[in-house]
Design an enzyme around this catalytic site. Structure first.
Site, mmCIF file in Angstrom:
data_model
loop_
_atom_site.group_PDB
_atom_site.id
_atom_site.type_symbol
_atom_site.label_atom_id
_atom_site.label_comp_id
_atom_site.label_asym_id
_atom_site.label_seq_id
_atom_site.Cartn_x
_atom_site.Cartn_y
_atom_site.Cartn_z
ATOM 1 N N HIS A 1 12.774 -2.240 -1.265
ATOM 2 C CA HIS A 1 11.928 -1.710 -2.342
ATOM 3 C C HIS A 1 12.678 -0.572 -3.039
ATOM 4 O O HIS A 1 13.392 0.204 -2.387
ATOM 5 C CB HIS A 1 10.600 -1.205 -1.775
ATOM 6 C CG HIS A 1 9.608 -0.916 -2.866
ATOM 7 N ND1 HIS A 1 9.644 0.244 -3.607
ATOM 8 C CD2 HIS A 1 8.588 -1.658 -3.363
ATOM 9 C CE1 HIS A 1 8.678 0.198 -4.513
ATOM 10 N NE2 HIS A 1 8.017 -0.939 -4.381
ATOM 11 N N SER B 1 3.067 -2.480 -12.067
ATOM 12 C CA SER B 1 1.857 -2.268 -12.880
ATOM 13 C C SER B 1 1.053 -3.547 -13.124
ATOM 14 O O SER B 1 0.472 -3.731 -14.190
ATOM 15 C CB SER B 1 2.214 -1.605 -14.212
ATOM 16 O OG SER B 1 2.703 -0.285 -13.981
ATOM 17 N N GLY C 1 1.177 -2.821 -6.273
ATOM 18 C CA GLY C 1 1.089 -1.510 -5.647
ATOM 19 C C GLY C 1 -0.320 -0.943 -5.792
ATOM 20 O O GLY C 1 -1.249 -1.346 -5.083
ATOM 21 N N GLY C 2 -0.476 -0.019 -6.711
ATOM 22 C CA GLY C 2 -1.731 0.728 -6.867
ATOM 23 C C GLY C 2 -2.986 -0.135 -6.876
ATOM 24 O O GLY C 2 -3.982 0.198 -6.219
ATOM 25 N N GLU D 1 11.780 2.186 -4.043
ATOM 26 C CA GLU D 1 11.494 3.535 -3.519
ATOM 27 C C GLU D 1 12.320 3.818 -2.268
ATOM 28 O O GLU D 1 12.714 4.966 -2.025
ATOM 29 C CB GLU D 1 9.985 3.672 -3.259
ATOM 30 C CG GLU D 1 9.216 3.786 -4.582
ATOM 31 C CD GLU D 1 7.799 3.257 -4.554
ATOM 32 O OE1 GLU D 1 7.240 3.075 -3.461
ATOM 33 O OE2 GLU D 1 7.251 3.011 -5.655
ATOM 34 N N GLY E 1 4.195 1.820 -11.146
ATOM 35 C CA GLY E 1 3.302 2.980 -11.182
ATOM 36 C C GLY E 1 3.201 3.664 -12.535
ATOM 37 O O GLY E 1 2.674 4.771 -12.629
ATOM 38 N N GLU F 1 10.979 -6.363 -9.444
ATOM 39 C CA GLU F 1 10.196 -5.181 -9.785
ATOM 40 C C GLU F 1 11.051 -4.234 -10.638
ATOM 41 O O GLU F 1 11.862 -3.472 -10.100
ATOM 42 C CB GLU F 1 9.768 -4.429 -8.521
ATOM 43 C CG GLU F 1 8.874 -5.228 -7.609
ATOM 44 C CD GLU F 1 7.989 -4.330 -6.744
ATOM 45 O OE1 GLU F 1 6.782 -4.571 -6.736
ATOM 46 O OE2 GLU F 1 8.493 -3.386 -6.111
ATOM 47 N N TRP G 1 0.812 -1.230 0.000
ATOM 48 C CA TRP G 1 0.000 0.000 0.000
ATOM 49 C C TRP G 1 0.842 1.274 0.000
ATOM 50 O O TRP G 1 0.301 2.368 -0.121
ATOM 51 C CB TRP G 1 -0.957 -0.010 1.201
ATOM 52 C CG TRP G 1 -2.190 -0.836 0.942
ATOM 53 C CD1 TRP G 1 -2.352 -1.814 -0.007
ATOM 54 C CD2 TRP G 1 -3.447 -0.745 1.625
ATOM 55 N NE1 TRP G 1 -3.619 -2.335 0.048
ATOM 56 C CE2 TRP G 1 -4.303 -1.698 1.038
ATOM 57 C CE3 TRP G 1 -3.917 0.031 2.678
ATOM 58 C CZ2 TRP G 1 -5.620 -1.876 1.470
ATOM 59 C CZ3 TRP G 1 -5.228 -0.148 3.119
ATOM 60 C CH2 TRP G 1 -6.073 -1.084 2.509
ATOM 61 N N LYS G 2 2.157 1.118 0.201
ATOM 62 C CA LYS G 2 3.040 2.292 0.232
ATOM 63 C C LYS G 2 2.494 3.318 1.238
ATOM 64 O O LYS G 2 1.928 2.929 2.247
ATOM 65 C CB LYS G 2 3.211 2.857 -1.177
ATOM 66 C CG LYS G 2 3.626 1.755 -2.172
ATOM 67 C CD LYS G 2 4.019 2.245 -3.522
ATOM 68 C CE LYS G 2 4.417 1.044 -4.394
ATOM 69 N NZ LYS G 2 4.901 1.409 -5.719
#
Ligand code: 13P
Length: 252
Positions: free
Chosen positions: A99, A214, A235-236, A101, A175, A169, A14-15
């Site tokens: 990750h 994605s 993710g999203g 990020e 994203g 990833e 969910w970041k």
């Protein structure tokens, strides 16, 4: 070799998204998980503020709760950080480490990621170790070299199917709505499997290798049925129960 004998894992990252009200999505995921009848493991990794309450909602269900990062040490003077022991105490059974990020926002090195993976094991958490190339690295044909380097630097000794999951990833796919072709995903996953075999021997066959970047209900059938793809890190699309369950439905 295909991962026919490994139960797939669909994990949602969910970041930095989700307030208390998002428990309604988790409740829907818990209810929908029953339709999978044990054919896949489901996990939601909410922000740390929601781990304890989500763990209470998911208790006894087929949905596990994970965290998104941990500190390498068990306790100490590290303002704002959370140890793997604390995350376990809050109800997490896994933690994402490395990750992209975090690697970019917090300058995390492979060595730092390895220390976090070891911390996860110390606390009894499964580490979901993320690796993947940037767009520039892919354009320069460095994908396999990058993945090999990240694995060599961040996969701890003694890693096993019971304590580690790899998530491939590609940074450029996160994203963006872009994904590698199924052929490219298969090629990288086969390469990761080979690296795992070289490092871990037969145990390397028991480590699940997730694809992330994605993943949507629409592309899940093409991406998640490939040899050596043992599930997805989403993710999203994991923020909406219907989308997340739509992805997991690949395994029904
Ligand atoms: P998206 O599914 O939003 O591309 O994110 C992937 C990801 O970073 C999961 O960890």
């Amino acid at each position: 070799m295909a991962q026919a004998s490994l139960r797939p894992l669909v994990a949602g990252n969910w970041k930095m998204n989700g307030l208390k009200a998002a428990a309604a999505e988790l409740e829907q995921i818990v209810a929908g998980a029953q339709a999978l009848a044990g054919k896949a493991d489901l996990m939601i990794c909410p922000p740390a503020t929601l781990i304890a309450s989500f763990a209470a909602v998911a208790r006894g269900s087929a949905v596990a709760i994970g965290a998104q990062d941990c500190h390498a040490e068990a306790s100490g003077a590290h303002t704002g950080d959370l140890s793997a022991e604390m995350l376990a105490d809050a109800g997490a059974s896994a933690v994402i480490v490395g990750h992209s990020e975090r690697r970019s926002d917090h300058n995390e090195s492979d060595a730092a990621v390895k220390a976090k993976a070891l911390a996860a094991r110390r606390a009894g958490l499964t580490a979901i170790l993320c690796i993947g190339e940037t767009h520039a690295q892919r354009k320069n044909n460095e994908t396999l070299a990058v993945v090999a380097r990240q694995l060599a630097g961040s996969l701890p000794e003694g890693a096993a199917g019971s304590n580690i999951v790899i998530a491939y990833e590609p940074v450029w796919a996160i994203g963006t709505g872009l994904t590698p072709t199924p052929d490219d995903v298969a090629k990288v996953h086969a390469f990761i499997r080979q690296q795992l075999r070289e490092r871990l021997g037969g145990e390397g066959e028991r480590v699940r290798i997730l694809y992330g970047g994605s993943v949507k209900p629409e592309n899940a059938p093409q991406l998640l049925k490939l040899a050596d793809v043992g599930g997805a890190l989403v993710g999203g699309a994991s923020l909406k129960a219907n989308d997340f369950l739509g992805i997991a439905a690949v395994y029904r």
